[in-house]
Design an enzyme around this catalytic site. Sequence first.
Site, mmCIF file in Angstrom:
data_model
loop_
_atom_site.group_PDB
_atom_site.id
_atom_site.type_symbol
_atom_site.label_atom_id
_atom_site.label_comp_id
_atom_site.label_asym_id
_atom_site.label_seq_id
_atom_site.Cartn_x
_atom_site.Cartn_y
_atom_site.Cartn_z
ATOM 1 N N ARG A 19 -11.561 -10.914 1.338
ATOM 2 C CA ARG A 19 -11.406 -9.898 2.665
ATOM 3 C C ARG A 19 -12.417 -8.845 2.393
ATOM 4 N NH1 ARG A 19 -5.395 -7.201 2.496
ATOM 5 N NH2 ARG A 19 -6.272 -5.937 0.940
ATOM 6 N N CYS B 154 -0.564 -14.531 3.656
ATOM 7 C CA CYS B 154 -0.789 -13.863 1.996
ATOM 8 C C CYS B 154 -0.181 -12.863 1.628
ATOM 9 C CB CYS B 154 -2.267 -13.675 2.085
ATOM 10 S SG CYS B 154 -3.003 -12.487 3.252
ATOM 11 N N ARG C 147 5.629 0.990 4.228
ATOM 12 C CA ARG C 147 5.796 0.270 3.183
ATOM 13 C C ARG C 147 6.084 0.814 1.764
ATOM 14 N NH1 ARG C 147 0.252 -3.440 3.105
ATOM 15 N NH2 ARG C 147 0.258 -3.580 0.934
ATOM 16 N N HIS D 115 9.199 -4.839 -16.175
ATOM 17 C CA HIS D 115 7.992 -5.363 -15.968
ATOM 18 C C HIS D 115 7.038 -6.304 -17.020
ATOM 19 C CE1 HIS D 115 3.573 -5.141 -14.256
ATOM 20 N NE2 HIS D 115 3.347 -4.590 -15.329
ATOM 21 N N GLU E 17 -2.084 -8.689 11.043
ATOM 22 C CA GLU E 17 -1.187 -7.794 10.382
ATOM 23 C C GLU E 17 -0.745 -6.315 11.248
ATOM 24 O OE1 GLU E 17 -2.979 -6.668 6.311
ATOM 25 O OE2 GLU E 17 -4.758 -6.311 7.428
ATOM 26 N N ASN F 96 2.804 -8.079 4.623
ATOM 27 C CA ASN F 96 3.320 -6.500 4.143
ATOM 28 C C ASN F 96 3.037 -5.550 5.181
ATOM 29 O OD1 ASN F 96 3.478 -8.155 1.667
ATOM 30 N ND2 ASN F 96 1.670 -7.453 0.840
ATOM 31 N N ASP F 97 1.939 -5.709 5.951
ATOM 32 C CA ASP F 97 1.547 -4.557 6.837
ATOM 33 C C ASP F 97 2.021 -5.218 8.081
ATOM 34 O OD1 ASP F 97 0.173 -2.564 5.892
ATOM 35 O OD2 ASP F 97 -1.361 -3.809 5.287
ATOM 36 N N ARG G 2 -8.747 -9.446 -2.728
ATOM 37 C CA ARG G 2 -8.933 -8.029 -2.165
ATOM 38 C C ARG G 2 -10.162 -7.343 -2.810
ATOM 39 N NH1 ARG G 2 -2.919 -8.574 -3.407
ATOM 40 N NH2 ARG G 2 -2.047 -7.770 -1.190
HETATM 41 C C1 PEP Z 1 -0.439 -7.705 3.716
HETATM 42 O O1 PEP Z 1 -0.659 -6.645 4.384
HETATM 43 O O2 PEP Z 1 0.524 -8.637 3.524
HETATM 44 C C2 PEP Z 1 -1.727 -7.888 2.752
HETATM 45 C C3 PEP Z 1 -1.698 -9.182 2.155
HETATM 46 O O3 PEP Z 1 -2.708 -6.876 2.660
HETATM 47 P P1 PEP Z 1 -2.386 -5.765 1.680
HETATM 48 O O4 PEP Z 1 -1.061 -5.912 1.008
HETATM 49 O O5 PEP Z 1 -3.429 -5.792 0.727
HETATM 50 O O6 PEP Z 1 -2.228 -4.811 2.630
HETATM 51 MG MG MG Z 2 -2.294 -5.718 4.582
#
Ligand code: PEP
Ligand code: MG
Length: 568
Positions: free
Chosen positions: A326, A496, A459, A182, A425, A448-449, A289
Amino acid sequence: MEKFSFHISAEGIALGKLYQVKRANIAPQGYIIPDQEKEREKKRFTEAVENLSVSLQQLAVGNQIFAAHLEILKDPALTESVFSKIEGENKNAELSLQEAQEEICSLFQGIEDDYLKGRTTDIKDVCSRIMREMTGLSDNPFDGLEKGAIVLAEDLFPSDTVQMDLGRVIGLITRYGGPTSHVGIISRSRGIPAALGIGDKYPILSHGDFVIMDALNNELIINPDESLINQYRDKASGYARKRAGVLKESGEPARTRDGKQIHVMANAGSVDEVVQAMEYGADGIGLFRSELLFMQSKDSFPGEDTQFTAYRKAIEACKGKSITIRTLDIGGDKSLPYYPVEKEDNPFLGWRGIRFCLDKKEVFKVQLRALLRASAFGRLKIMFPMVISMEELRAAKGLLEDCKQELDREGIGYDKTMETGVMIETPAAVMLAEELAGEVDFFSIGTNDLVQYTLAVDRTNRRVSHLGNAFHPAVVRSVKMIVEAAAKYQRPVSLCGELAGDTGATQILVGMGIDSLSLSFVTVPEIKQIIRKTDMNRGRELAAKIYQKATIAEVHALLEENKNKIDN
Ligand code: PEP
Ligand code: MG
């Protein structure tokens, strides 16, 4: 004067005095306890874990390392092991934790896989933080760190990068660790030269030594003479000019070979990150965020004025570039210390994002009013997370409209042209993309979601996280549907999630028709460079081929083949 060579973890040249990190000895007072103290010891451990969990939750927003730390902290195996030592062996909490840590680390050390071996650093970091919580010893090993120091340490943990004022640090040297740690990532991102894992050479160095760290030619010179210092000072300023040039180039728009501009934006959670993103040449903030602000608040939801001030600062830090904030995305793996909710069996399928906000309208409206007020100070866009239906979108937009009317009545100004978007998402949002596109100004794909929900892969669950592949054909085809739906209404599409920062994915994403990418500011210059080498037609052809593929392996093979073409 002494001199040795090392392996470079982050490039650069630094000249300065060494600041040796001395950790207070928080070796546990290990002892055997009588039966009647067992409950008290378990409680001490549990409370320490709970306290640490609150601070880690904040750090974990958008940071995979700290998200992993949170996972370690919550892993029942750690608590079970500690409890069994307290219960069965009458050991106090500190001794039990120390032994549990050693046992877990030796299990990981025995594994062939380097990645898993590397997890021992994270386990040690988490355990030492629990230990500090329990003992109440808040050792800050960076007390007395002065500006312009080169930090020298046996090891540096992720939590150190939070405690240490990186603005004062011009170089990093450690005995253990390496470029993939890291600290290695942070040092590269901040442009701080680093020699991590110098091993046997470590004892040669001591606190207060003046060193020249040439992390371009892997040379470390200890206590050099004046003429050498001057020579390296010139070299260092030459390097600084070159780096400034790279960042300046990054500030220019990124256009593909055939002229399409792709906006390369940054994700952020604080004003600090917005400032850094601008320094790294981001075209704006594609995902701010807002939950971090809510998580930092100690005992209540942040009020309208507090939020307004924070959003205004973030907007102004963008210096005229756009910022997409967001709305509150709490729930899932993110909770608020002052608003405990009933434990859910499936938090990611639970009360999160827009669901929470639509149920807690009084909280949501405070945020919307603060955002609207702040919109008067720059180019603000807002977007709603976790939407699964038209009803949700309309309800959220309805509340936004109510807030606008309130502000109108109160004579408070806001940007009447502020754009409103939606995060795509969930598979439901993909299926409804066409209808959603008709009622919003833009889309932002949260891969990601989207990956997690499309593939039914939690995840945060390490056992299955390897299945969460963004190049699974189902995800690829979802992105295609989103882009096509948006195109029908000429709505721009941003992406994103983590995928946006994957340099191996840039060309295909551009080929698929993504208009802007939002990622960690560190990668902005590199992604812009790739875009400048990209040919839209070739990207489109590749996308067309990829949509035909039914397996992850075939998609990857095509990407790999394409990568070679681009390099040439
Ligand atoms: C996502 O879900 O890709 C995203 C950018 O939001 P978070 O990771 O904050 O859930
Ligand atoms: Mg998300």
